[in-house]
Design an enzyme around this catalytic site. Structure first.
Site, short mmCIF file in Angstrom:
data_model
loop_
_atom_site.label_atom_id
_atom_site.label_comp_id
_atom_site.label_asym_id
_atom_site.label_seq_id
_atom_site.Cartn_x
_atom_site.Cartn_y
_atom_site.Cartn_z
N HIS A 113 1.42 -12.89 3.19
CA HIS A 113 0.72 -12.92 1.43
C HIS A 113 0.45 -13.67 1.02
O HIS A 113 0.28 -13.72 -0.14
CB HIS A 113 1.33 -11.44 1.01
CG HIS A 113 1.89 -9.79 2.25
ND1 HIS A 113 0.69 -8.84 2.28
CD2 HIS A 113 3.14 -9.64 2.22
CE1 HIS A 113 0.92 -8.37 3.28
NE2 HIS A 113 2.65 -8.48 3.26
N ARG A 129 -0.26 8.63 -14.60
CA ARG A 129 0.91 7.73 -14.75
C ARG A 129 2.96 8.46 -15.02
O ARG A 129 2.74 9.49 -16.06
CB ARG A 129 0.83 7.29 -15.64
CG ARG A 129 -0.56 6.36 -15.35
CD ARG A 129 0.43 4.87 -14.65
NE ARG A 129 -1.36 4.48 -14.26
CZ ARG A 129 -1.88 4.13 -12.60
NH1 ARG A 129 -1.41 5.69 -12.53
NH2 ARG A 129 -3.42 3.93 -12.70
N LYS A 158 -2.16 -9.60 -20.15
CA LYS A 158 -0.88 -9.87 -18.84
C LYS A 158 -1.58 -10.74 -17.83
O LYS A 158 -1.76 -10.95 -16.29
CB LYS A 158 -1.55 -8.83 -18.00
CG LYS A 158 -0.09 -7.54 -19.23
CD LYS A 158 -0.17 -6.30 -18.27
CE LYS A 158 -0.04 -4.66 -18.70
NZ LYS A 158 -0.09 -3.75 -18.32
N ARG A 202 -0.27 -6.28 -2.46
CA ARG A 202 -0.98 -5.34 -2.76
C ARG A 202 -2.70 -5.48 -3.08
O ARG A 202 -3.80 -4.57 -2.87
CB ARG A 202 -0.63 -4.20 -3.23
CG ARG A 202 0.48 -3.50 -3.57
CD ARG A 202 0.70 -2.21 -3.07
NE ARG A 202 1.83 -1.56 -3.20
CZ ARG A 202 2.84 -2.24 -2.21
NH1 ARG A 202 3.06 -2.41 -1.05
NH2 ARG A 202 4.07 -0.92 -2.29
N PRO A 255 4.81 -7.01 -13.12
CA PRO A 255 4.43 -7.47 -14.11
C PRO A 255 3.59 -6.86 -15.38
O PRO A 255 2.05 -7.05 -15.34
CB PRO A 255 3.34 -8.26 -13.61
CG PRO A 255 2.82 -8.02 -12.10
CD PRO A 255 3.54 -6.75 -12.00
N GLU A 256 4.43 -7.23 -16.68
CA GLU A 256 3.89 -6.58 -17.51
C GLU A 256 4.24 -7.69 -18.57
O GLU A 256 4.55 -8.52 -17.92
CB GLU A 256 4.32 -5.22 -18.38
CG GLU A 256 4.37 -3.83 -17.55
CD GLU A 256 5.30 -2.60 -17.92
OE1 GLU A 256 4.78 -2.35 -18.80
OE2 GLU A 256 5.13 -1.63 -17.06
#
Length: 288
Positions: free
Chosen positions: A105, A278, A58, A124, A2-3
């Site tokens: 989750h 990255r 975000k 995560r 998600p950006e």
DNA sequence: TTCTTTGTTCCGGA
DNA sequence: GTCCGGAACAAAGA
């Protein structure tokens, strides 16, 4: 991941469905997300009404009455499910390549007063949920450091030139810097530089006005396009078993190591390199 | 067992 | 004081 565009789509899809509702009950299954969830969260938001939902960078901000704001960051894999009375699940976020036993989750379950549930799911656990005061949002440690919104008219050539003046970073790290422009992450920065035909390693000192304009314009263009595509994919998604596979964003360079550049008349090779730990993808021919 | 993913923070060096 | 890049960290799946 998600950006900004994904977060915008989540915000929009929540907006239509939960504004003016109240929280009837909250259940926290895991209190260890990126930050430990404050136990007062339940007491603080129960019976409070949802007034507005907005996005900054975000972050999602759910504004409740009594000056309470829920600040949410989705991290890498955070998403929301809305489950209606008939237990039909509507996903409000994107599909990540993680499938096994998704239900374990489900970390926070918000029961709303129209018998629907809003579920925060995060494999995560790099996302977070915090309660902050609506009164001084600008003092919040997450929000106060952010640069301008890329889709606002404030993000323009004048601001960009001022921000990069005397800086020494390379192009990629400049665009990743949330203090300069807020909301871009690794994937979209790769895409923006590819569309702008600029090499991610290039020093920010060596770009001219024309390059800067390209970066700004493609940033806006790519983000807008993704928001529209994400919006339509979410709209079409609704099923009961939560079976995934709705939407996978198609990228022009990201994840395309050793493949051919898709640009007209280029057909160079896309290479993967590391910049500040990255993954960085760029065409060795057309990105100068 | 090791590698991968992202945003954030920390730290040493310039 | 400020800037920069690299490393570390979180969790879980491949």
């Amino acid at each position: 991941m998600p950006e900004l565009p994904e977060v915008e789509v989540v915000k929009k899809s929540l907006k239509n469905k939960i504004i003016n509702l109240s929280f009837r009950k909250v259940i926290i299954n895991t209190n260890k997300l990126r930050y430990t969830i404050n136990k007062n969260l339940i007491k603080t938001i129960t019976n409070k009404k949802i007034l507005t939902i907005s996005r900054r960078s975000k972050y999602i901000l759910i504004n409740l009455d009594k000056n309470i704001t829920i600040l949410i960051h989705l991290g890498m894999t955070g998403k929301f499910y809305l489950v209606d009375k008939k237990n039909r699940k509507k996903k409000t976020s994107f599909y990540y390549k993680i499938s096994t036993n998704d239900r374990k989750h489900n970390h926070v379950i918000f029961y709303l007063n129209n018998q629907t549930k809003l579920i925060y799911n995060d494999v995560r656990k790099f996302g977070f949920i915090k309660i902050i005061s609506t009164n001084n949002l600008e003092k919040n440690k997450h929000l106060r450091v952010l640069g301008r919104e890329p889709l606002s008219s404030d993000f323009n050539l004048k601001y960009f030139k001022k921000s990069i003046f005397n800086r020494k970073k390379n192009l990629k790290n400049i665009l990743m810097d949330q203090k300069i422009v807020a909301g871009l992450g690794n994937i979209y920065v790769n895409e923006i530089l590819h569309m702008s035909s600029l090499n991610p390693f290039k020093s920010i000192r060596k770009i001219n006005d024309n390059d800067a304009k390209k970066i700004i314009n493609y940033t806006k263009k790519i983000l807008k396009k993704s928001i529209i595509e994400g919006g339509s994919s979410i709209k079409n998604f609704s099923n009961s078993d939560g079976k995934d596979g709705i939407f996978q964003q198609q990228f022009k360079v990201y994840g395309r190591n050793n493949k051919k550049c898709t640009k007209n008349k280029c057909a160079g090779i896309i290479k993967k390199r590391n910049i500040s730990n990255r993954s960085t993808f760029y065409c060795i021919r057309c990105q100068k």
